[in-house]
Design a protein around this motif. Structure first.
Motif, PDB file in Angstrom:
ATOM      1  N   MET A  20       0.712  -1.195   0.147  1.00 54.20           N
ATOM      2  CA  MET A  20      -0.063  -0.048  -0.054  1.00 54.20           C
ATOM      3  C   MET A  20       0.698   1.359  -0.024  1.00 54.20           C
ATOM      4  N   ALA A  21       1.798   1.236   1.010  1.00 52.17           N
ATOM      5  CA  ALA A  21       2.923   2.441   1.066  1.00 52.17           C
ATOM      6  C   ALA A  21       3.554   2.557  -0.203  1.00 52.17           C
ATOM      7  N   GLY A  22       4.034   1.698  -1.016  1.00 48.51           N
ATOM      8  CA  GLY A  22       4.974   1.577  -1.892  1.00 48.51           C
ATOM      9  C   GLY A  22       4.286   1.831  -3.167  1.00 48.51           C
ATOM     10  N   VAL A  41      10.652  -1.825  -6.167  1.00 47.52           N
ATOM     11  CA  VAL A  41      11.218  -3.265  -6.381  1.00 47.52           C
ATOM     12  C   VAL A  41      10.276  -3.762  -5.208  1.00 47.52           C
ATOM     13  N   GLU A  42       9.854  -5.090  -5.812  1.00 51.15           N
ATOM     14  CA  GLU A  42       9.015  -5.961  -4.816  1.00 51.15           C
ATOM     15  C   GLU A  42       9.270  -7.222  -4.680  1.00 51.15           C
ATOM     16  N   LYS A  43       9.240  -7.863  -3.206  1.00 54.62           N
ATOM     17  CA  LYS A  43       9.716  -9.240  -3.002  1.00 54.62           C
ATOM     18  C   LYS A  43       8.776 -10.209  -3.873  1.00 54.62           C
ATOM     19  N   ARG A  48      -0.594  -8.552  -6.528  1.00 56.95           N
ATOM     20  CA  ARG A  48      -1.116  -9.237  -5.141  1.00 56.95           C
ATOM     21  C   ARG A  48       0.016  -9.397  -4.201  1.00 56.95           C
ATOM     22  N   SER A  49       0.372  -8.267  -3.595  1.00 53.92           N
ATOM     23  CA  SER A  49       1.400  -8.454  -2.568  1.00 53.92           C
ATOM     24  C   SER A  49       1.171  -7.602  -1.426  1.00 53.92           C
ATOM     25  N   GLY A  50       1.869  -8.024  -0.353  1.00 53.69           N
ATOM     26  CA  GLY A  50       1.707  -7.249   0.948  1.00 53.69           C
ATOM     27  C   GLY A  50       0.468  -7.682   1.756  1.00 53.69           C
ATOM     28  N   TYR A  57     -12.287  -5.504   3.045  1.00 55.34           N
ATOM     29  CA  TYR A  57     -13.738  -5.246   3.095  1.00 55.34           C
ATOM     30  C   TYR A  57     -13.928  -3.815   3.519  1.00 55.34           C
ATOM     31  N   ALA A  58     -13.116  -3.635   4.095  1.00 56.16           N
ATOM     32  CA  ALA A  58     -13.360  -1.746   4.401  1.00 56.16           C
ATOM     33  C   ALA A  58     -11.976  -1.149   4.646  1.00 56.16           C
ATOM     34  N   ILE A  59     -12.265   0.233   4.176  1.00 57.12           N
ATOM     35  CA  ILE A  59     -11.069   1.059   4.253  1.00 57.12           C
ATOM     36  C   ILE A  59     -11.123   1.606   5.834  1.00 57.12           C
ATOM     37  N   GLY A 370       3.493  -0.758  11.975  1.00 56.21           N
ATOM     38  CA  GLY A 370       3.313   0.566  12.301  1.00 56.21           C
ATOM     39  C   GLY A 370       1.961   1.315  11.855  1.00 56.21           C
ATOM     40  N   SER A 371       1.302   0.403  11.284  1.00 53.36           N
ATOM     41  CA  SER A 371      -0.102   1.124  10.755  1.00 53.36           C
ATOM     42  C   SER A 371      -1.395   0.683  11.398  1.00 53.36           C
ATOM     43  N   HIS A 372      -1.390  -0.264  12.100  1.00 52.89           N
ATOM     44  CA  HIS A 372      -2.594  -0.811  12.841  1.00 52.89           C
ATOM     45  C   HIS A 372      -2.784  -0.060  14.148  1.00 52.89           C
ATOM     46  N   GLY A 408       4.327   4.028   5.730  1.00 55.09           N
ATOM     47  CA  GLY A 408       3.208   2.583   6.306  1.00 55.09           C
ATOM     48  C   GLY A 408       3.743   1.942   7.329  1.00 55.09           C
ATOM     49  N   ASP A 409       3.822   0.585   7.445  1.00 54.79           N
ATOM     50  CA  ASP A 409       4.212  -0.180   8.536  1.00 54.79           C
ATOM     51  C   ASP A 409       5.901   0.225   9.065  1.00 54.79           C
ATOM     52  N   THR A 410       6.427   0.844   7.841  1.00 57.74           N
ATOM     53  CA  THR A 410       7.862   1.241   8.310  1.00 57.74           C
ATOM     54  C   THR A 410       8.062   2.406   9.169  1.00 57.74           C
ATOM     55  N   PHE A 418      -3.751   2.223   8.510  1.00 56.72           N
ATOM     56  CA  PHE A 418      -4.310   1.157   7.777  1.00 56.72           C
ATOM     57  C   PHE A 418      -4.078   1.365   6.277  1.00 56.72           C
ATOM     58  N   SER A 419      -4.824   0.878   5.498  1.00 57.24           N
ATOM     59  CA  SER A 419      -4.390   0.719   4.129  1.00 57.24           C
ATOM     60  C   SER A 419      -4.458   2.104   3.543  1.00 57.24           C
ATOM     61  N   SER A 420      -5.320   2.891   3.899  1.00 57.06           N
ATOM     62  CA  SER A 420      -5.673   4.209   3.017  1.00 57.06           C
ATOM     63  C   SER A 420      -4.389   5.132   3.598  1.00 57.06           C
TER      64      SER A 420
HETATM   65  C1  LIG Z   1      -5.554  -9.511   7.969  1.00 56.32           C
HETATM   66  C2  LIG Z   1      -5.349  -7.935   7.961  1.00 56.32           C
HETATM   67  C3  LIG Z   1      -6.393  -7.095   7.771  1.00 56.32           C
HETATM   68  C4  LIG Z   1      -6.567  -5.896   7.552  1.00 56.32           C
HETATM   69  N1  LIG Z   1      -7.618  -5.161   7.469  1.00 56.32           N
HETATM   70  C5  LIG Z   1      -7.637  -3.926   7.002  1.00 56.32           C
HETATM   71  C6  LIG Z   1      -8.853  -3.210   6.889  1.00 56.32           C
HETATM   72  O1  LIG Z   1      -9.976  -3.889   6.847  1.00 56.32           O
HETATM   73  N2  LIG Z   1      -8.889  -1.887   6.386  1.00 56.32           N
HETATM   74  C7  LIG Z   1      -7.816  -1.213   6.076  1.00 56.32           C
HETATM   75  O2  LIG Z   1      -7.914  -0.082   5.696  1.00 56.32           O
HETATM   76  N3  LIG Z   1      -6.567  -1.913   6.574  1.00 56.32           N
HETATM   77  C8  LIG Z   1      -6.428  -3.302   6.931  1.00 56.32           C
HETATM   78  N4  LIG Z   1      -5.177  -3.736   7.146  1.00 56.32           N
HETATM   79  C9  LIG Z   1      -4.085  -3.026   7.322  1.00 56.32           C
HETATM   80  C10 LIG Z   1      -3.362  -2.868   6.019  1.00 56.32           C
HETATM   81  O3  LIG Z   1      -3.437  -3.957   5.041  1.00 56.32           O
HETATM   82  C11 LIG Z   1      -1.912  -2.328   6.179  1.00 56.32           C
HETATM   83  O4  LIG Z   1      -2.176  -1.220   7.012  1.00 56.32           O
HETATM   84  C12 LIG Z   1      -1.261  -1.968   4.833  1.00 56.32           C
HETATM   85  O5  LIG Z   1      -1.142  -2.852   3.959  1.00 56.32           O
HETATM   86  C13 LIG Z   1       0.242  -1.372   5.427  1.00 56.32           C
HETATM   87  O6  LIG Z   1       1.032  -0.987   4.135  1.00 56.32           O
HETATM   88  P1  LIG Z   1       2.261  -1.261   3.885  1.00 56.32           P
HETATM   89  O7  LIG Z   1       2.754  -0.724   2.548  1.00 56.32           O
HETATM   90  O8  LIG Z   1       3.253  -0.625   5.063  1.00 56.32           O
HETATM   91  O9  LIG Z   1       2.652  -2.582   4.028  1.00 56.32           O
HETATM   92  P2  LIG Z   1       2.052  -3.949   2.936  1.00 56.32           P
HETATM   93  O10 LIG Z   1       0.862  -3.323   2.224  1.00 56.32           O
HETATM   94  O11 LIG Z   1       1.952  -5.303   3.400  1.00 56.32           O
HETATM   95  O12 LIG Z   1       3.324  -3.777   1.687  1.00 56.32           O
HETATM   96  C14 LIG Z   1       4.602  -4.196   1.960  1.00 56.32           C
HETATM   97  C15 LIG Z   1       5.399  -4.832   0.929  1.00 56.32           C
HETATM   98  O13 LIG Z   1       6.554  -4.928   0.959  1.00 56.32           O
HETATM   99  C16 LIG Z   1       7.263  -6.027   0.231  1.00 56.32           C
HETATM  100  N5  LIG Z   1       8.379  -6.341   0.709  1.00 56.32           N
HETATM  101  C17 LIG Z   1       8.756  -6.929   2.080  1.00 56.32           C
HETATM  102  N6  LIG Z   1       9.845  -7.118   2.129  1.00 56.32           N
HETATM  103  C18 LIG Z   1      10.448  -6.778   1.080  1.00 56.32           C
HETATM  104  C19 LIG Z   1      12.017  -6.765   0.591  1.00 56.32           C
HETATM  105  N7  LIG Z   1      12.891  -7.219   1.514  1.00 56.32           N
HETATM  106  N8  LIG Z   1      12.316  -6.458  -0.617  1.00 56.32           N
HETATM  107  C20 LIG Z   1      11.046  -6.171  -1.441  1.00 56.32           C
HETATM  108  N9  LIG Z   1       9.828  -6.087  -1.178  1.00 56.32           N
HETATM  109  C21 LIG Z   1       9.495  -6.489   0.111  1.00 56.32           C
HETATM  110  C22 LIG Z   1       6.118  -6.803   0.245  1.00 56.32           C
HETATM  111  O14 LIG Z   1       6.030  -8.083  -0.452  1.00 56.32           O
HETATM  112  C23 LIG Z   1       4.698  -5.827   0.474  1.00 56.32           C
HETATM  113  O15 LIG Z   1       4.371  -6.061  -1.194  1.00 56.32           O
HETATM  114  C24 LIG Z   1      -5.295  -5.177   7.432  1.00 56.32           C
HETATM  115  C25 LIG Z   1      -4.001  -5.862   7.438  1.00 56.32           C
HETATM  116  C26 LIG Z   1      -3.963  -7.270   7.740  1.00 56.32           C
HETATM  117  C27 LIG Z   1      -2.856  -8.035   7.650  1.00 56.32           C
END
Ligand SMILES: Cc1cc2nc3c(=O)[nH]c(=O)nc-3n(C[C@H](O)[C@H](O)[C@H](O)COP(=O)(O)OP(=O)(O)OC[C@H]3O[C@@H](n4cnc5c(N)ncnc54)[C@H](O)[C@@H]3O)c2cc1C
Length: 619
Positions: A20-22, A41-43, A48-50, A57-59, A370-372, A408-410, A418-420
């Motif tokens: 999401m953040a990327g 660059v994505e793992k 369909r990642s992350g 089902y919800a933002i 870091g996002s929940h 994002g989680d970083t 969350f996602s948004s």
């Molecule tokens: C079960 C569950 C339910 C959730 N429900 C909701 C909800 O209902 N509504 C909502 O808004 N949010 C929800 N969230 C929260 C939301 O999904 C996260 O807040 C959001 O995805 C965080 O974004 P991010 O980019 O930090 O991490 P992610 O979206 O997880 O993305 C991280 C990316 O980094 C990649 N990556 C990891 N390590 C490496 C590496 N070393 N090299 C290259 N790539 C790498 C991964 O493959 C992934 O694509 C939920 C999360 C989970 C797990």
């Protein structure tokens, strides 16, 4: 090593992780940096990642400012309350004031939003959540990133950040390998945005053996978001603030829509409301925080954990009433089919029809993110118009390493994105990264071939360990010379569980346990020098484990440093069982010295930028 091909890519902005953040970062980087070279660059594969790979089902974070539903200040108060008073309010406010615009773009890009038939507004699930048909959420945001990037690299795991050799403490790119071709990839970049998600599987999961991989957070989130910055000496914050989730048992299906939309409720095995029973005991531990509305997530967990310890489990979700309404029954099932299909499958396999049986709930093993409802992550600069001097060093979302950004989680300190909000934070980081590059005024980054070649040697060593060590096996699969990634993972999880407060010890730890845990983690680190990888996929597992282990060390160090129990229900310091606002109403910040591997910790001031107001309505 000679047979491994090296592929070079020079770019301006490198986005590590296309979740999401990327995707948000990649999209926004193009908006501000029309002429810049932007690479993501994505793992896995960004379609369909992350954590959102399966859909949502919800933002969970939408202000609704266009309709006067909420203001950013309200969200800061909400997050602060839920995190027991401790968040980076500058970061939270900054995200909240921009998040609606991200959601409006998702709508424009074709994400099916549910609407309230009477008002025409987005259909609210709760105060902050809006409901979507979100199976395709991730491919939709991935498309925006694909159209924006010069190049997306899928199937490459980033293992290390490169540092600029021309200037101290400045990032120079990243290296990793393609787990299908085995190629070594060098990305030299002026700015790097780490958006690599959270960390699951660092604590022993409840589901082991045949259930392994069934965790609440995405099992492929392996803590790279933390390990990459920690390894180059970036400061981290609130890493002790691991999260525990109350979820449907075994499938970890989310409970939000059930509580908020279906109005289901929980009870103990005797059919009693157990939460109120623990009020006095919780008040003893945390004081007036238990009187806040909504009751902080950790404190609700606390009542659950205590009730089960008292022998009155299992705790159940009462679904049998709501499910008599065919509309609510449909929503209940769709909720899982849109984001956690596994829960529906678990219920089917265990003969549970929630119309007739109240399903069990459980508290999960801890996760780091870091996002929940938690805010572990990197210590970053905030926006210039909001952040006090201690929180500001030039560029929004830049870590304490120049040119290194996070989202994002970083990013630590800013919960409930969350996602948004994660997508939005990616956008904020990218905008700042473009400005950072403009300010460099053409100054070049120096990354020598030697730095890259040294990493190449290190990265592929597990393959060599395996090839050589295999010859010493006389029977079976256990080598005297290497450990396999799965063996190392289970050892890590056992240490974290038993010493750092996992499910096996009811989330309890103390000074002595943590010190011993840290010693064992150190020994594990040494043994990981001898990890063996059979193929490129196992090489990924090896590096995932190394990242998890470094993240775990940081979590243990922080947990040792904070001498209080700030979030009962997430973890307990048995030697400091009470919340201690006098000494610990502050942020914790760590730095690992890249030369010595030693962590130092300090307290950072906590500023309340948004005033107190009336209590928030339940979300
Ligand atoms: C079960 C569950 C339910 C959730 N429900 C909701 C909800 O209902 N509504 C909502 O808004 N949010 C929800 N969230 C929260 C939301 O999904 C996260 O807040 C959001 O995805 C965080 O974004 P991010 O980019 O930090 O991490 P992610 O979206 O997880 O993305 C991280 C990316 O980094 C990649 N990556 C990891 N390590 C490496 C590496 N070393 N090299 C290259 N790539 C790498 C991964 O493959 C992934 O694509 C939920 C999360 C989970 C797990």
């Amino acid at each position: 090593m000679a047979k491994i091909k090296t592929v070079y890519e020079d770019c301006d902005i490198l986005v590590v992780g296309g979740g999401m953040a990327g995707t948000g970062a990649t999209f926004e980087a193009r908006h501000w940096g029309r002429d810049l070279k932007i690479v993501c660059v994505e793992k896995a594969n960004i379609d369909r990642s992350g954590a959102v790979a399966q859909g949502l089902y919800a933002i969970n974070c939408y202000m609704g400012m266009q309709w006067g539903e909420n203001q950013p200040e309200d969200h800061v108060r909400y997050a602060r309350n839920d995190l027991m008073g401790i968040v980076r309010e500058d970061l939270g406010y900054d995200m909240a004031r921009h998040v609606d615009s991200s959601v409006h773009m998702f709508d424009e890009w074709g994400l099916p939003m549910m609407r309230n038939e009477k008002t025409g507004r987005y259909l609210r699930e709760g105060k902050w959540q809006i409901m979507i048909h979100g199976e395709s959420y991730k491919p939709i945001v991935a498309e925006a990133a694909k159209k924006s990037a010069d190049k997306i690299y899928n199937r490459i795991m980033i293992t290390h950040l490169l540092m600029d050799e021309g200037k101290d403490n400045r990032v120079g790119g990243a290296v990793g390998f393609n787990m299908r071709t085995g190629n070594f990839h060098v990305f030299r970049a002026k700015a790097v945005i780490v958006a690599a998600g959270g960390a699951s599987h660092i604590f022993k999961p409840r589901a082991v053996g045949e259930g392994m991989g069934r965790t609440w957070y995405a099992p492929w989130s392996n803590g790279s978001a933390y390990a990459l910055p920690i390894a180059v000496g970036a400061k981290m914050t609130q890493m002790e603030n691991r999260i525990v989730l109350t979820r449907f048992k075994d499938g970890y299906g989310p409970v939000g829509a059930y509580f908020l939309h279906l109005k289901t409720y929980t009870q103990n095995a005797n059919g009693e409301n157990y939460e109120e029973k623990w009020y006095d005991q919780t008040k003893e531990l945390v004081g007036e925080y238990i009187d806040h509305t909504p009751v902080p997530t950790c404190l609700r967990n606390h009542a659950f954990i205590e009730e089960v310890k008292a022998g009155r489990g299992p705790i159940q979700m009462v679904t049998t009433e709501a499910f008599q309404d065919p509309h609510l029954e449909e929503i209940g099932w769709e909720n899982f089919l849109g984001m956690t299909v596994g829960q529906a499958v678990v219920w089917a396999s265990q003969d549970i029809d929630p119309k007739y049986t109240n399903p069990e709930l459980t508290t999960s093993e801890p996760y780091v993110m870091g996002s929940h409802a938690t805010c572990s992550g990197a210590w970053v600069s905030g926006p210039e118009d909001l952040s006090p001097p201690e929180y500001f060093w030039g560029y929004n979302r830049m870590l304490t390493v120049d040119g290194l950004f996070g989202a994002g989680d970083t990013v630590g300190g800013s919960a409930h994105k969350f996602s948004s909000g994660s997508f939005t934070e990616g956008r904020l980081a990218a905008k700042a990264a473009v400005k950072y590059i403009e300010d460099l005024k053409g100054e070049e980054i120096k990354v020598s071939d030697k730095q890259c070649e040294d990493f190449k040697e290190v990265i592929y060593k597990p393959l060599e360990n395996y090839t050589i060590g295999q010859n010493e096996i006389t029977g079976g699969t256990v080598s005297p010379s290497y450990i396999l990634p799965i063996q190392g993972l289970q050892r890590l999880q056992k240490i974290m569980d038993e010493y750092v407060g996992g499910v096996g010890v009811n989330y309890m730890t103390n000074d002595n346990l943590l010190k011993r845990g840290l010693e064992l983690l150190e020994i594990l680190q040494e043994d990981l020098e001898n990890i063996g990888a059979e193929d490129y996929h196992q090489l990924m597992r090896a590096w995932e484990l190394k990242h998890r282990t470094l993240t775990s060390q940081c979590v243990a160090e922080h947990t040792l440093f904070r001498e209080e129990t700030r979030w009962p229900g997430y973890y307990y310091r048995g030697d400091h069982m009470k919340l201690d606002d006098e000494n610990w109403h502050c942020l914790t910040v760590s730095r690992r010295d890249p030369e010595t591997g030693k962590f130092t910790l300090e307290k950072a001031p906590l500023y309340h930028i948004v005033d107190e107001k009336e209590d928030n309505e339940s979300a």
